[in-house]
Structure formats: C-alpha cells, structure tokens
Scaffold this motif. Structure first.
Motif, short mmCIF file in Angstrom:
data_model
loop_
_atom_site.label_atom_id
_atom_site.label_comp_id
_atom_site.label_asym_id
_atom_site.label_seq_id
_atom_site.Cartn_x
_atom_site.Cartn_y
_atom_site.Cartn_z
N SER A 55 5.59 1.89 2.62
CA SER A 55 5.63 2.70 1.39
C SER A 55 7.08 2.87 0.96
N PRO A 56 7.38 2.61 -0.32
CA PRO A 56 8.76 2.78 -0.77
C PRO A 56 9.27 4.21 -0.63
N PHE A 57 8.33 5.17 -0.66
CA PHE A 57 8.72 6.58 -0.58
C PHE A 57 9.03 6.99 0.86
N GLY A 105 -3.13 13.77 1.20
CA GLY A 105 -3.16 12.56 2.02
C GLY A 105 -2.14 11.51 1.65
N LYS A 106 -1.12 11.91 0.87
CA LYS A 106 -0.11 10.92 0.46
C LYS A 106 1.03 10.89 1.48
N MET A 107 1.63 9.72 1.62
CA MET A 107 2.82 9.58 2.46
C MET A 107 4.05 9.40 1.59
N PRO A 108 5.20 9.94 2.01
CA PRO A 108 5.47 10.57 3.28
C PRO A 108 5.10 12.06 3.30
N ASP A 113 5.89 14.67 -0.08
CA ASP A 113 6.60 14.12 -1.25
C ASP A 113 8.06 13.83 -0.89
N SER A 114 8.47 12.60 -1.13
CA SER A 114 9.82 12.18 -0.73
C SER A 114 10.90 13.05 -1.37
N THR A 115 10.70 13.42 -2.63
CA THR A 115 11.72 14.23 -3.31
C THR A 115 11.81 15.62 -2.70
N ASP A 159 11.56 6.00 -8.33
CA ASP A 159 10.23 6.45 -7.90
C ASP A 159 9.15 6.08 -8.90
#
Ligand SMILES: N[C@@H](CCC(=O)N[C@@H](CS)C(=O)NCC(=O)O)C(=O)O
Length: 220
Positions: A9-11, A47-50, A67-69, A103
């Motif tokens: 995953s890019p995030f 259920g989203k990564m990261p 959430d990456s941010t 993103d």
C-alpha cells in the motif's frame, strides 16, 4: 510502536519511509484485506491500512489511529526532529499540498492500475478492469508527470531544498507504478525520472522496495 498493513500500500509505505527518515522504528504487522483481527480493527474502524498503535502512550492506554496523514501528524508532533514538515508557513503549506497531491492524485491514479493488474487478479483471483487501468495510463498519468516535470526544483527536493514529507508522499505511490511496469519515461520526463530514482534509492525506501519486488514476483 506498531504499524498495521502491508508496504504494497502506498500509504503504509509512506509511513514506513517516514519512520526511517526520522530514525524511528516500528513493528509492521501484516493486516488488512481480512488479516489483522481485533487488534487491527480497534485501530482502523473501516479496515483501511495503515493503522497504528503506540502502546501506553495515551495516559497509560494504547494510542491507536488510522490514516497515513493522521499517523504522521502524531509522530511529527511527538518527535519534531529532524523535521519532515517544515515550520516556515509557506513551506509547511507546500509540503501538505504535495502530500495531498501524492495521496489523492498520484496514488489514486496508480491505484487504478495496481488494483486491476495486481490486486484483483493475483490476490482476489478475479479479473481486473483492464480498460480502467489503460485509461489511467493513457489519459491521467501524463498530466501528473507533466506537472512534476515543470515543478521539481534543481535541488532535487520538492520543498525547502531538503528531504521532507513532500518527497516521501509523492515518491511512495510511484513504487506501485513500477510494480506494474508503468510510469514516466526518461525521454519525455527526464527530471521526474531522475528525481524519483534519487528519492527511491534512499535507504528509507530501497530495502522495502526490494522486499516488495520479491513479493510481487512470487505472485507470478
Ligand atoms: N487516506 C488513507 C487511505 C488508506 C487506504 O485507502 N488504504 C487502502 C490500501 S492502499 C486500503 O486499506 N484498502 C482496503 C479497503 O478499503 O478495505 C491513508 O492515507 O491512510
């Protein structure tokens, strides 16, 4: 600290590269797409990564967030040095612009190719939408590469002449492009190709990318 997800995953890759650039480390726990269990679900309500856990950091309770941010906002506040989000107002805003560009535009466009050519056929065992993938390559990607080609400064860093979250966020999704053998070519977008080669050769990305290549190759 624990990061939940997969660096495909890019995030997730963005968070792991950020941690490496900061000199921080975290355990990466394979999660998402049915994996991870209640521990992951607690940290990622959709259920989203990261997702992320800092044990005991919230008045003795685990701090969890997804959430990456959001994860990087937390880490940058907790570990301000070396700064990956500049303090100068204009450079701070530029960094967040590039994070958003990475993103939403770079990752979303690449996602149409990565999902339909790798995730759907190789992980989910269903056919991908090849027309959607090809449309992204032909009509969406050139605009992104044109923008980068006229925007990347001579310093080789997007903001403030040094490595920042801007470079991490923009470069990360290009790894997914490379997994699909798509992306800018050096004849038409030489500055962009040189820029990405340099950012992705940094130790914060290079080892991770090699591991991912092996993972993708093993999928056949
Ligand atoms: N804005 C989020 C995006 C997270 C995201 O969309 N992750 C994808 C993988 S690239 C995911 O978990 N997809 C699985 C799902 O939606 O169930 C971030 O920056 O972390």
């Amino acid at each position: 600290m624990i990061v939940y997800g997969s660096t495909l995953s890019p995030f997730v890759r963005k968070v792991m590269a950020y941690l490496a650039e900061k000199g921080l480390s975290a355990e990466l726990k394979p999660s998402g797409m049915g994996r991870g269990g209640p521990e992951f679900e607690e940290a990622s309500p959709f259920g989203k990564m990261p997702a992320f856990r800092d044990p005991g950091a919230d008045n003795g309770h685990d701090f969890v967030i997804s959430d990456s941010t959001a994860i990087i906002t937390y880490l940058e506040a907790k570990h301000p040095e070396p700064a990956m989000i500049p303090a100068d107002p204009a450079n701070r805003a530029r960094t967040i612009w590039f994070e958003e560009f990475g993103d939403t535009m770079v990752a979303a466009t690449g996602g149409k190719v990565f999902f339909n050519r790798i995730v759907a056929p190789k992980f989910m065992k269903v056919p991908g939408d090849e027309a959607a993938a090809q449309g992204a390559v032909e009509t969406e990607m050139p605009r992104l590469f044109d923008y980068l080609e006229r925007t990347i400064p001579d310093s080789g860093f997007l903001v403030g002449d040094r490595m920042s979250l801007a470079d991490i966020s923009v470069a990360s999704p290009f790894v997914n492009y490379a997994h699909c053998q798509v992306g800018p070519n050096a004849a038409r977008w030489p500055r962009t190709v040189a820029y990405l080669d340099a950012i992705l050769a940094r130790p914060s990305f290079a080892t991770m990318i090699e591991g991912e290549r092996q993972m993708v190759a093993a999928l056949g």
